[in-house]
Motif scaffolding. Sequence first.
Motif, PDB file in Angstrom:
ATOM      1  N   LEU A  81      34.078  30.972  35.529  1.00 23.99           N
ATOM      2  CA  LEU A  81      34.482  32.363  35.356  1.00 23.99           C
ATOM      3  C   LEU A  81      34.949  32.976  36.674  1.00 23.99           C
ATOM      4  O   LEU A  81      35.903  33.769  36.698  1.00 23.99           O
ATOM      5  CB  LEU A  81      33.326  33.183  34.782  1.00 23.99           C
ATOM      6  CG  LEU A  81      32.958  32.904  33.318  1.00 23.99           C
ATOM      7  CD1 LEU A  81      31.775  33.757  32.891  1.00 23.99           C
ATOM      8  CD2 LEU A  81      34.149  33.136  32.396  1.00 23.99           C
ATOM      9  N   GLN A  82      34.304  32.610  37.769  1.00 22.36           N
ATOM     10  CA  GLN A  82      34.735  33.124  39.068  1.00 22.36           C
ATOM     11  C   GLN A  82      36.146  32.647  39.405  1.00 22.36           C
ATOM     12  O   GLN A  82      36.948  33.389  39.985  1.00 22.36           O
ATOM     13  CB  GLN A  82      33.766  32.681  40.155  1.00 22.36           C
ATOM     14  CG  GLN A  82      32.380  33.292  40.056  1.00 22.36           C
ATOM     15  CD  GLN A  82      31.495  32.872  41.213  1.00 22.36           C
ATOM     16  OE1 GLN A  82      31.789  33.121  42.379  1.00 22.36           O
ATOM     17  NE2 GLN A  82      30.390  32.207  40.893  1.00 22.36           N
ATOM     18  N   VAL A  83      36.436  31.408  39.048  1.00 22.60           N
ATOM     19  CA  VAL A  83      37.775  30.865  39.306  1.00 22.60           C
ATOM     20  C   VAL A  83      38.804  31.552  38.408  1.00 22.60           C
ATOM     21  O   VAL A  83      39.868  31.994  38.875  1.00 22.60           O
ATOM     22  CB  VAL A  83      37.790  29.340  39.072  1.00 22.60           C
ATOM     23  CG1 VAL A  83      39.201  28.786  39.259  1.00 22.60           C
ATOM     24  CG2 VAL A  83      36.815  28.649  40.023  1.00 22.60           C
ATOM     25  N   LEU A  84      38.496  31.667  37.127  1.00 25.23           N
ATOM     26  CA  LEU A  84      39.439  32.282  36.186  1.00 25.23           C
ATOM     27  C   LEU A  84      39.742  33.735  36.554  1.00 25.23           C
ATOM     28  O   LEU A  84      40.889  34.186  36.461  1.00 25.23           O
ATOM     29  CB  LEU A  84      38.884  32.205  34.766  1.00 25.23           C
ATOM     30  CG  LEU A  84      38.766  30.809  34.143  1.00 25.23           C
ATOM     31  CD1 LEU A  84      38.123  30.899  32.765  1.00 25.23           C
ATOM     32  CD2 LEU A  84      40.120  30.138  34.062  1.00 25.23           C
ATOM     33  N   ASP A  85      38.742  34.457  36.993  1.00 26.55           N
ATOM     34  CA  ASP A  85      38.949  35.864  37.336  1.00 26.55           C
ATOM     35  C   ASP A  85      39.805  36.041  38.586  1.00 26.55           C
ATOM     36  O   ASP A  85      40.355  37.120  38.815  1.00 26.55           O
ATOM     37  CB  ASP A  85      37.597  36.552  37.538  1.00 26.55           C
ATOM     38  CG  ASP A  85      36.860  36.792  36.223  1.00 26.55           C
ATOM     39  OD1 ASP A  85      37.514  36.721  35.164  1.00 26.55           O
ATOM     40  OD2 ASP A  85      35.643  37.036  36.257  1.00 26.55           O
ATOM     41  N   ALA A  86      39.938  34.977  39.391  1.00 27.68           N
ATOM     42  CA  ALA A  86      40.750  35.060  40.612  1.00 27.68           C
ATOM     43  C   ALA A  86      42.207  34.680  40.361  1.00 27.68           C
ATOM     44  O   ALA A  86      43.041  34.840  41.247  1.00 27.68           O
ATOM     45  CB  ALA A  86      40.159  34.150  41.689  1.00 27.68           C
TER      46      ALA A  86
END
Length: 344
Positions: free
Chosen positions: A30-35
């Motif tokens: 999720l941290q990657v997708l949100d970036a």
Amino acid sequence: MSSLQIHSNDPSEGVVVVIVTYGDRRELLLQVLDALPGQGVDRVVVVDNGARWSVKEDLSADYGDFLDVVEMSANTGSAKGFATGIQRALNLGSGYIWLLDDDNRPRGDTLPLLREAYAAAAVNTPRDRLAVVAFRAQFNGDLAMGVATHRINPPVNSFHGFHVRDIPYKLWRRTPWGSPHVCGTLPATVRLDATPYSGLLFNRDLIEAIGLPNEDFVLYEDDIEFTHRITQKDGKILLLTNTQLDDIESSWWNVGSRFRNSFVGLLKGEGDFRAFYGMRNRTYFDSACLKRSAWIFWVNRTVYMIVLFVFATILHRKKRFGILRQAVKDGLSGRLGMHKRHPL
């Protein structure tokens, strides 16, 4: 997040991100997708490689058409996962593919900088022989610490990066006088012989020229063998030091943050299956792709294994050493594929 829009009107200039996830890594992903939305990405392909949560159901509600989930029946390994994801990206029609691990979080304008550098390099290098890759402080630590660029790529006839001719340098760098220190200015680009998937950007034409990752590698070093094909065809892999990917999670055998050297990492890193596939596949790659002199390669391999045995004795890790020794035998014999004693 369902309001995210496609960024490129021309499919041939669009970018599809490919990410492979597994296990219980939801919070990392999720941290990657949100970036990604701020990077100018058109779409994201997430390969559910045996994840222990409802990837498609959970993500579709938040990301809508921005996300395309490919579901595998189980954890098939990174090689098949990325091969499947890349093929799906090709089917979606966009011209460029950007590979990320599920814990590679890009900073700021990472992708725009990669695309700018790619366009400049493509003036002199055909798109089917070119790739650019983002800088990762954890993986590219030696470069950041001022190690000479000619030492970044593993030498010919080396075994797992070890070559007897480098022993004087390795001893010197462990002294107060030779210890690497933070380099003030990094070169803008560094040419690599091979690189991990993480942060790699290329045009779809590259896959037509070199093919997909070799699924027989199962796990580890499949990215090194895959990208090595680029330079084998007189192509270029350019590491861009002005870009940045943050590794949210450390590698299982990471030297520095967890272990004092690679021998200790191999012997004490979590998971016998990780150690086996990593050792087997790197042995195969070194033997098949880097060996030029059977004699010098044998010397490097023998010295490496002696040192590994000494560490195994000191650390009381003889069982792990036995697994690694069998992995070397399999790698030298070209016995790849999933091993029945080491399921994922």
